[in-house]
Design a protein around this motif. Structure first.
Motif, PDB file in Angstrom:
ATOM      1  N   THR B 122      35.501  39.194  34.524  1.00 32.49           N
ATOM      2  CA  THR B 122      36.048  39.672  35.794  1.00 32.49           C
ATOM      3  C   THR B 122      35.080  40.679  36.401  1.00 32.49           C
ATOM      4  O   THR B 122      33.947  40.816  35.925  1.00 32.49           O
ATOM      5  N   ASN B 123      35.503  41.338  37.454  1.00 33.33           N
ATOM      6  CA  ASN B 123      34.588  42.248  38.143  1.00 33.33           C
ATOM      7  C   ASN B 123      35.357  43.471  38.591  1.00 33.33           C
ATOM      8  O   ASN B 123      36.557  43.411  38.812  1.00 33.33           O
ATOM      9  N   ASP B 124      34.623  44.554  38.694  1.00 31.44           N
ATOM     10  CA  ASP B 124      35.219  45.814  39.104  1.00 31.44           C
ATOM     11  C   ASP B 124      34.992  45.944  40.614  1.00 31.44           C
ATOM     12  O   ASP B 124      33.954  46.408  41.053  1.00 31.44           O
ATOM     13  N   VAL B 125      35.966  45.461  41.408  1.00 32.59           N
ATOM     14  CA  VAL B 125      35.753  45.446  42.864  1.00 32.59           C
ATOM     15  C   VAL B 125      36.408  46.624  43.579  1.00 32.59           C
ATOM     16  O   VAL B 125      36.277  46.777  44.781  1.00 32.59           O
ATOM     17  N   GLY B 126      37.108  47.477  42.837  1.00 27.52           N
ATOM     18  CA  GLY B 126      37.914  48.505  43.493  1.00 27.52           C
ATOM     19  C   GLY B 126      37.286  49.881  43.587  1.00 27.52           C
ATOM     20  O   GLY B 126      37.932  50.822  44.033  1.00 27.52           O
ATOM     21  N   SER B 127      36.018  50.006  43.183  1.00 26.07           N
ATOM     22  CA  SER B 127      35.530  51.377  43.042  1.00 26.07           C
ATOM     23  C   SER B 127      34.403  51.767  43.991  1.00 26.07           C
ATOM     24  O   SER B 127      33.646  52.676  43.701  1.00 26.07           O
TER      25      SER B 127
END
Lengths: 114, 173
Positions: B122-127
């Motif tokens: 997955t990916n960390d798209v919220g930061s």
């Protein structure tokens, strides 16, 4: 070489200074004789396609400091995406070769490779 | 064993995921979710295919509806990645947005029930703190909720930083 990474304003520079380096040891986004390079991401963003060529020179540094730029929404501009990917890939290679990798979070150094 | 790998773009998630999968039981299925719509996505797919070439993966291309996948043998599955899958499921070409949370969770559960080892990237798209339109905000929220749910269900969660796995849950395999 020690690779120091972390977000913008996470305390990377302060950490490197705590290792004994002073301002005169630290180059900002330029390769010269100084032992510490800060803001590697700026050099990659100005020429993503040429970033691989920096690798050998970076290995000769005592410390390389780079912002982590890969998080968040993937940018809409292709050039931004390419620069981000190039920075990430270069850091992966540098981390493999580095004797130590330190990640700064809220000013706290976390050694993630030693 | 179920393993979730997260991290930003180009942090070494794919390389690590493939190396991990190779250490686990064969056969290995690779579920590719990227939709090819221009030369950039084609290049990315080619690059990933090249990386996988010597690793003996059986590739299943499925850019939506992963619940329809039937795996012939129980073994190791690598799903890459949640960010593409979620975007493909959420947005159509007419600007409509669908709530895909339940659908994707059941898809993942269906896969998990058919294999011994499931690795999900997955990916960390919220930061990044950027300001986005309503659709993108909904996407960030949905993927964030999915990530939380998967992290709760899975045995191990690693964050990849410069190609180095940091253990957020479970142990390093």
């Amino acid at each position: 070489m020690i690779l120091v990474i972390g977000a913008i304003a996470s305390g990377k520079l302060e950490y490197v200074k705590s290792l004994g380096y002073s301002d005169s040891d630290i180059a900002d986004g330029v390769l010269d004789e100084r032992p510490v390079l800060n803001n590697l991401q700026d050099m990659v963003f100005s020429d993503p396609a040429g970033s691989d060529k920096l690798y050998d020179a970076l290995l000769k540094k005592e410390v390389v400091i780079c912002n982590e730029v890969g998080s968040g929404i993937i940018p809409f501009q292709r050039t931004d995406r390419e620069a981000r990917e190039a920075t990430g890939r270069l850091c992966n290679r540098l981390a493999q070769a580095a004797e130590r990798v330190v990640r700064l979070v809220c000013g706290i150094p976390i050694v993630i490779k030693e | 064993m179920r393993i979730l790998l997260t991290g930003g773009s180009a942090c070494g998630k794919s390389t690590y995921a493939e190396t991990l999968a190779v250490r686990l039981a064969a056969p290995r299925y690779y579920i590719a979710t990227m939709r090819i719509f221009d030369d950039e996505s084609q290049k990315k797919v080619d690059q990933h295919r090249k990386m996988r070439k010597t690793k003996n993966f059986i590739t299943i291309e499925r850019d939506t509806d992963i619940h329809l996948i039937r795996l012939p043998q129980r073994s190791t599955v690598l799903l890459e990645c949640m960010c593409n899958l979620t975007a493909n499921e959420m947005f159509d070409n007419y600007g409509n947005i669908t709530d895909v949370y339940d659908k994707i969770i059941s898809g993942i559960e269906s896969l998990a029930s058919q294999c011994e080892n499931l690795i999900v990237v997955t990916n960390d798209v919220g930061s990044d703190g950027g300001e986005y339109d309503a659709g993108t905000r909904e996407y960030i929220k949905t993927l964030g909720r999915l990530n939380i749910s998967l992290a709760q269900r899975f045995d191990c969660v690693y964050e990849l930083v410069c190609g180095i796995p940091l253990v957020l849950k479970g142990r390093l395999l």
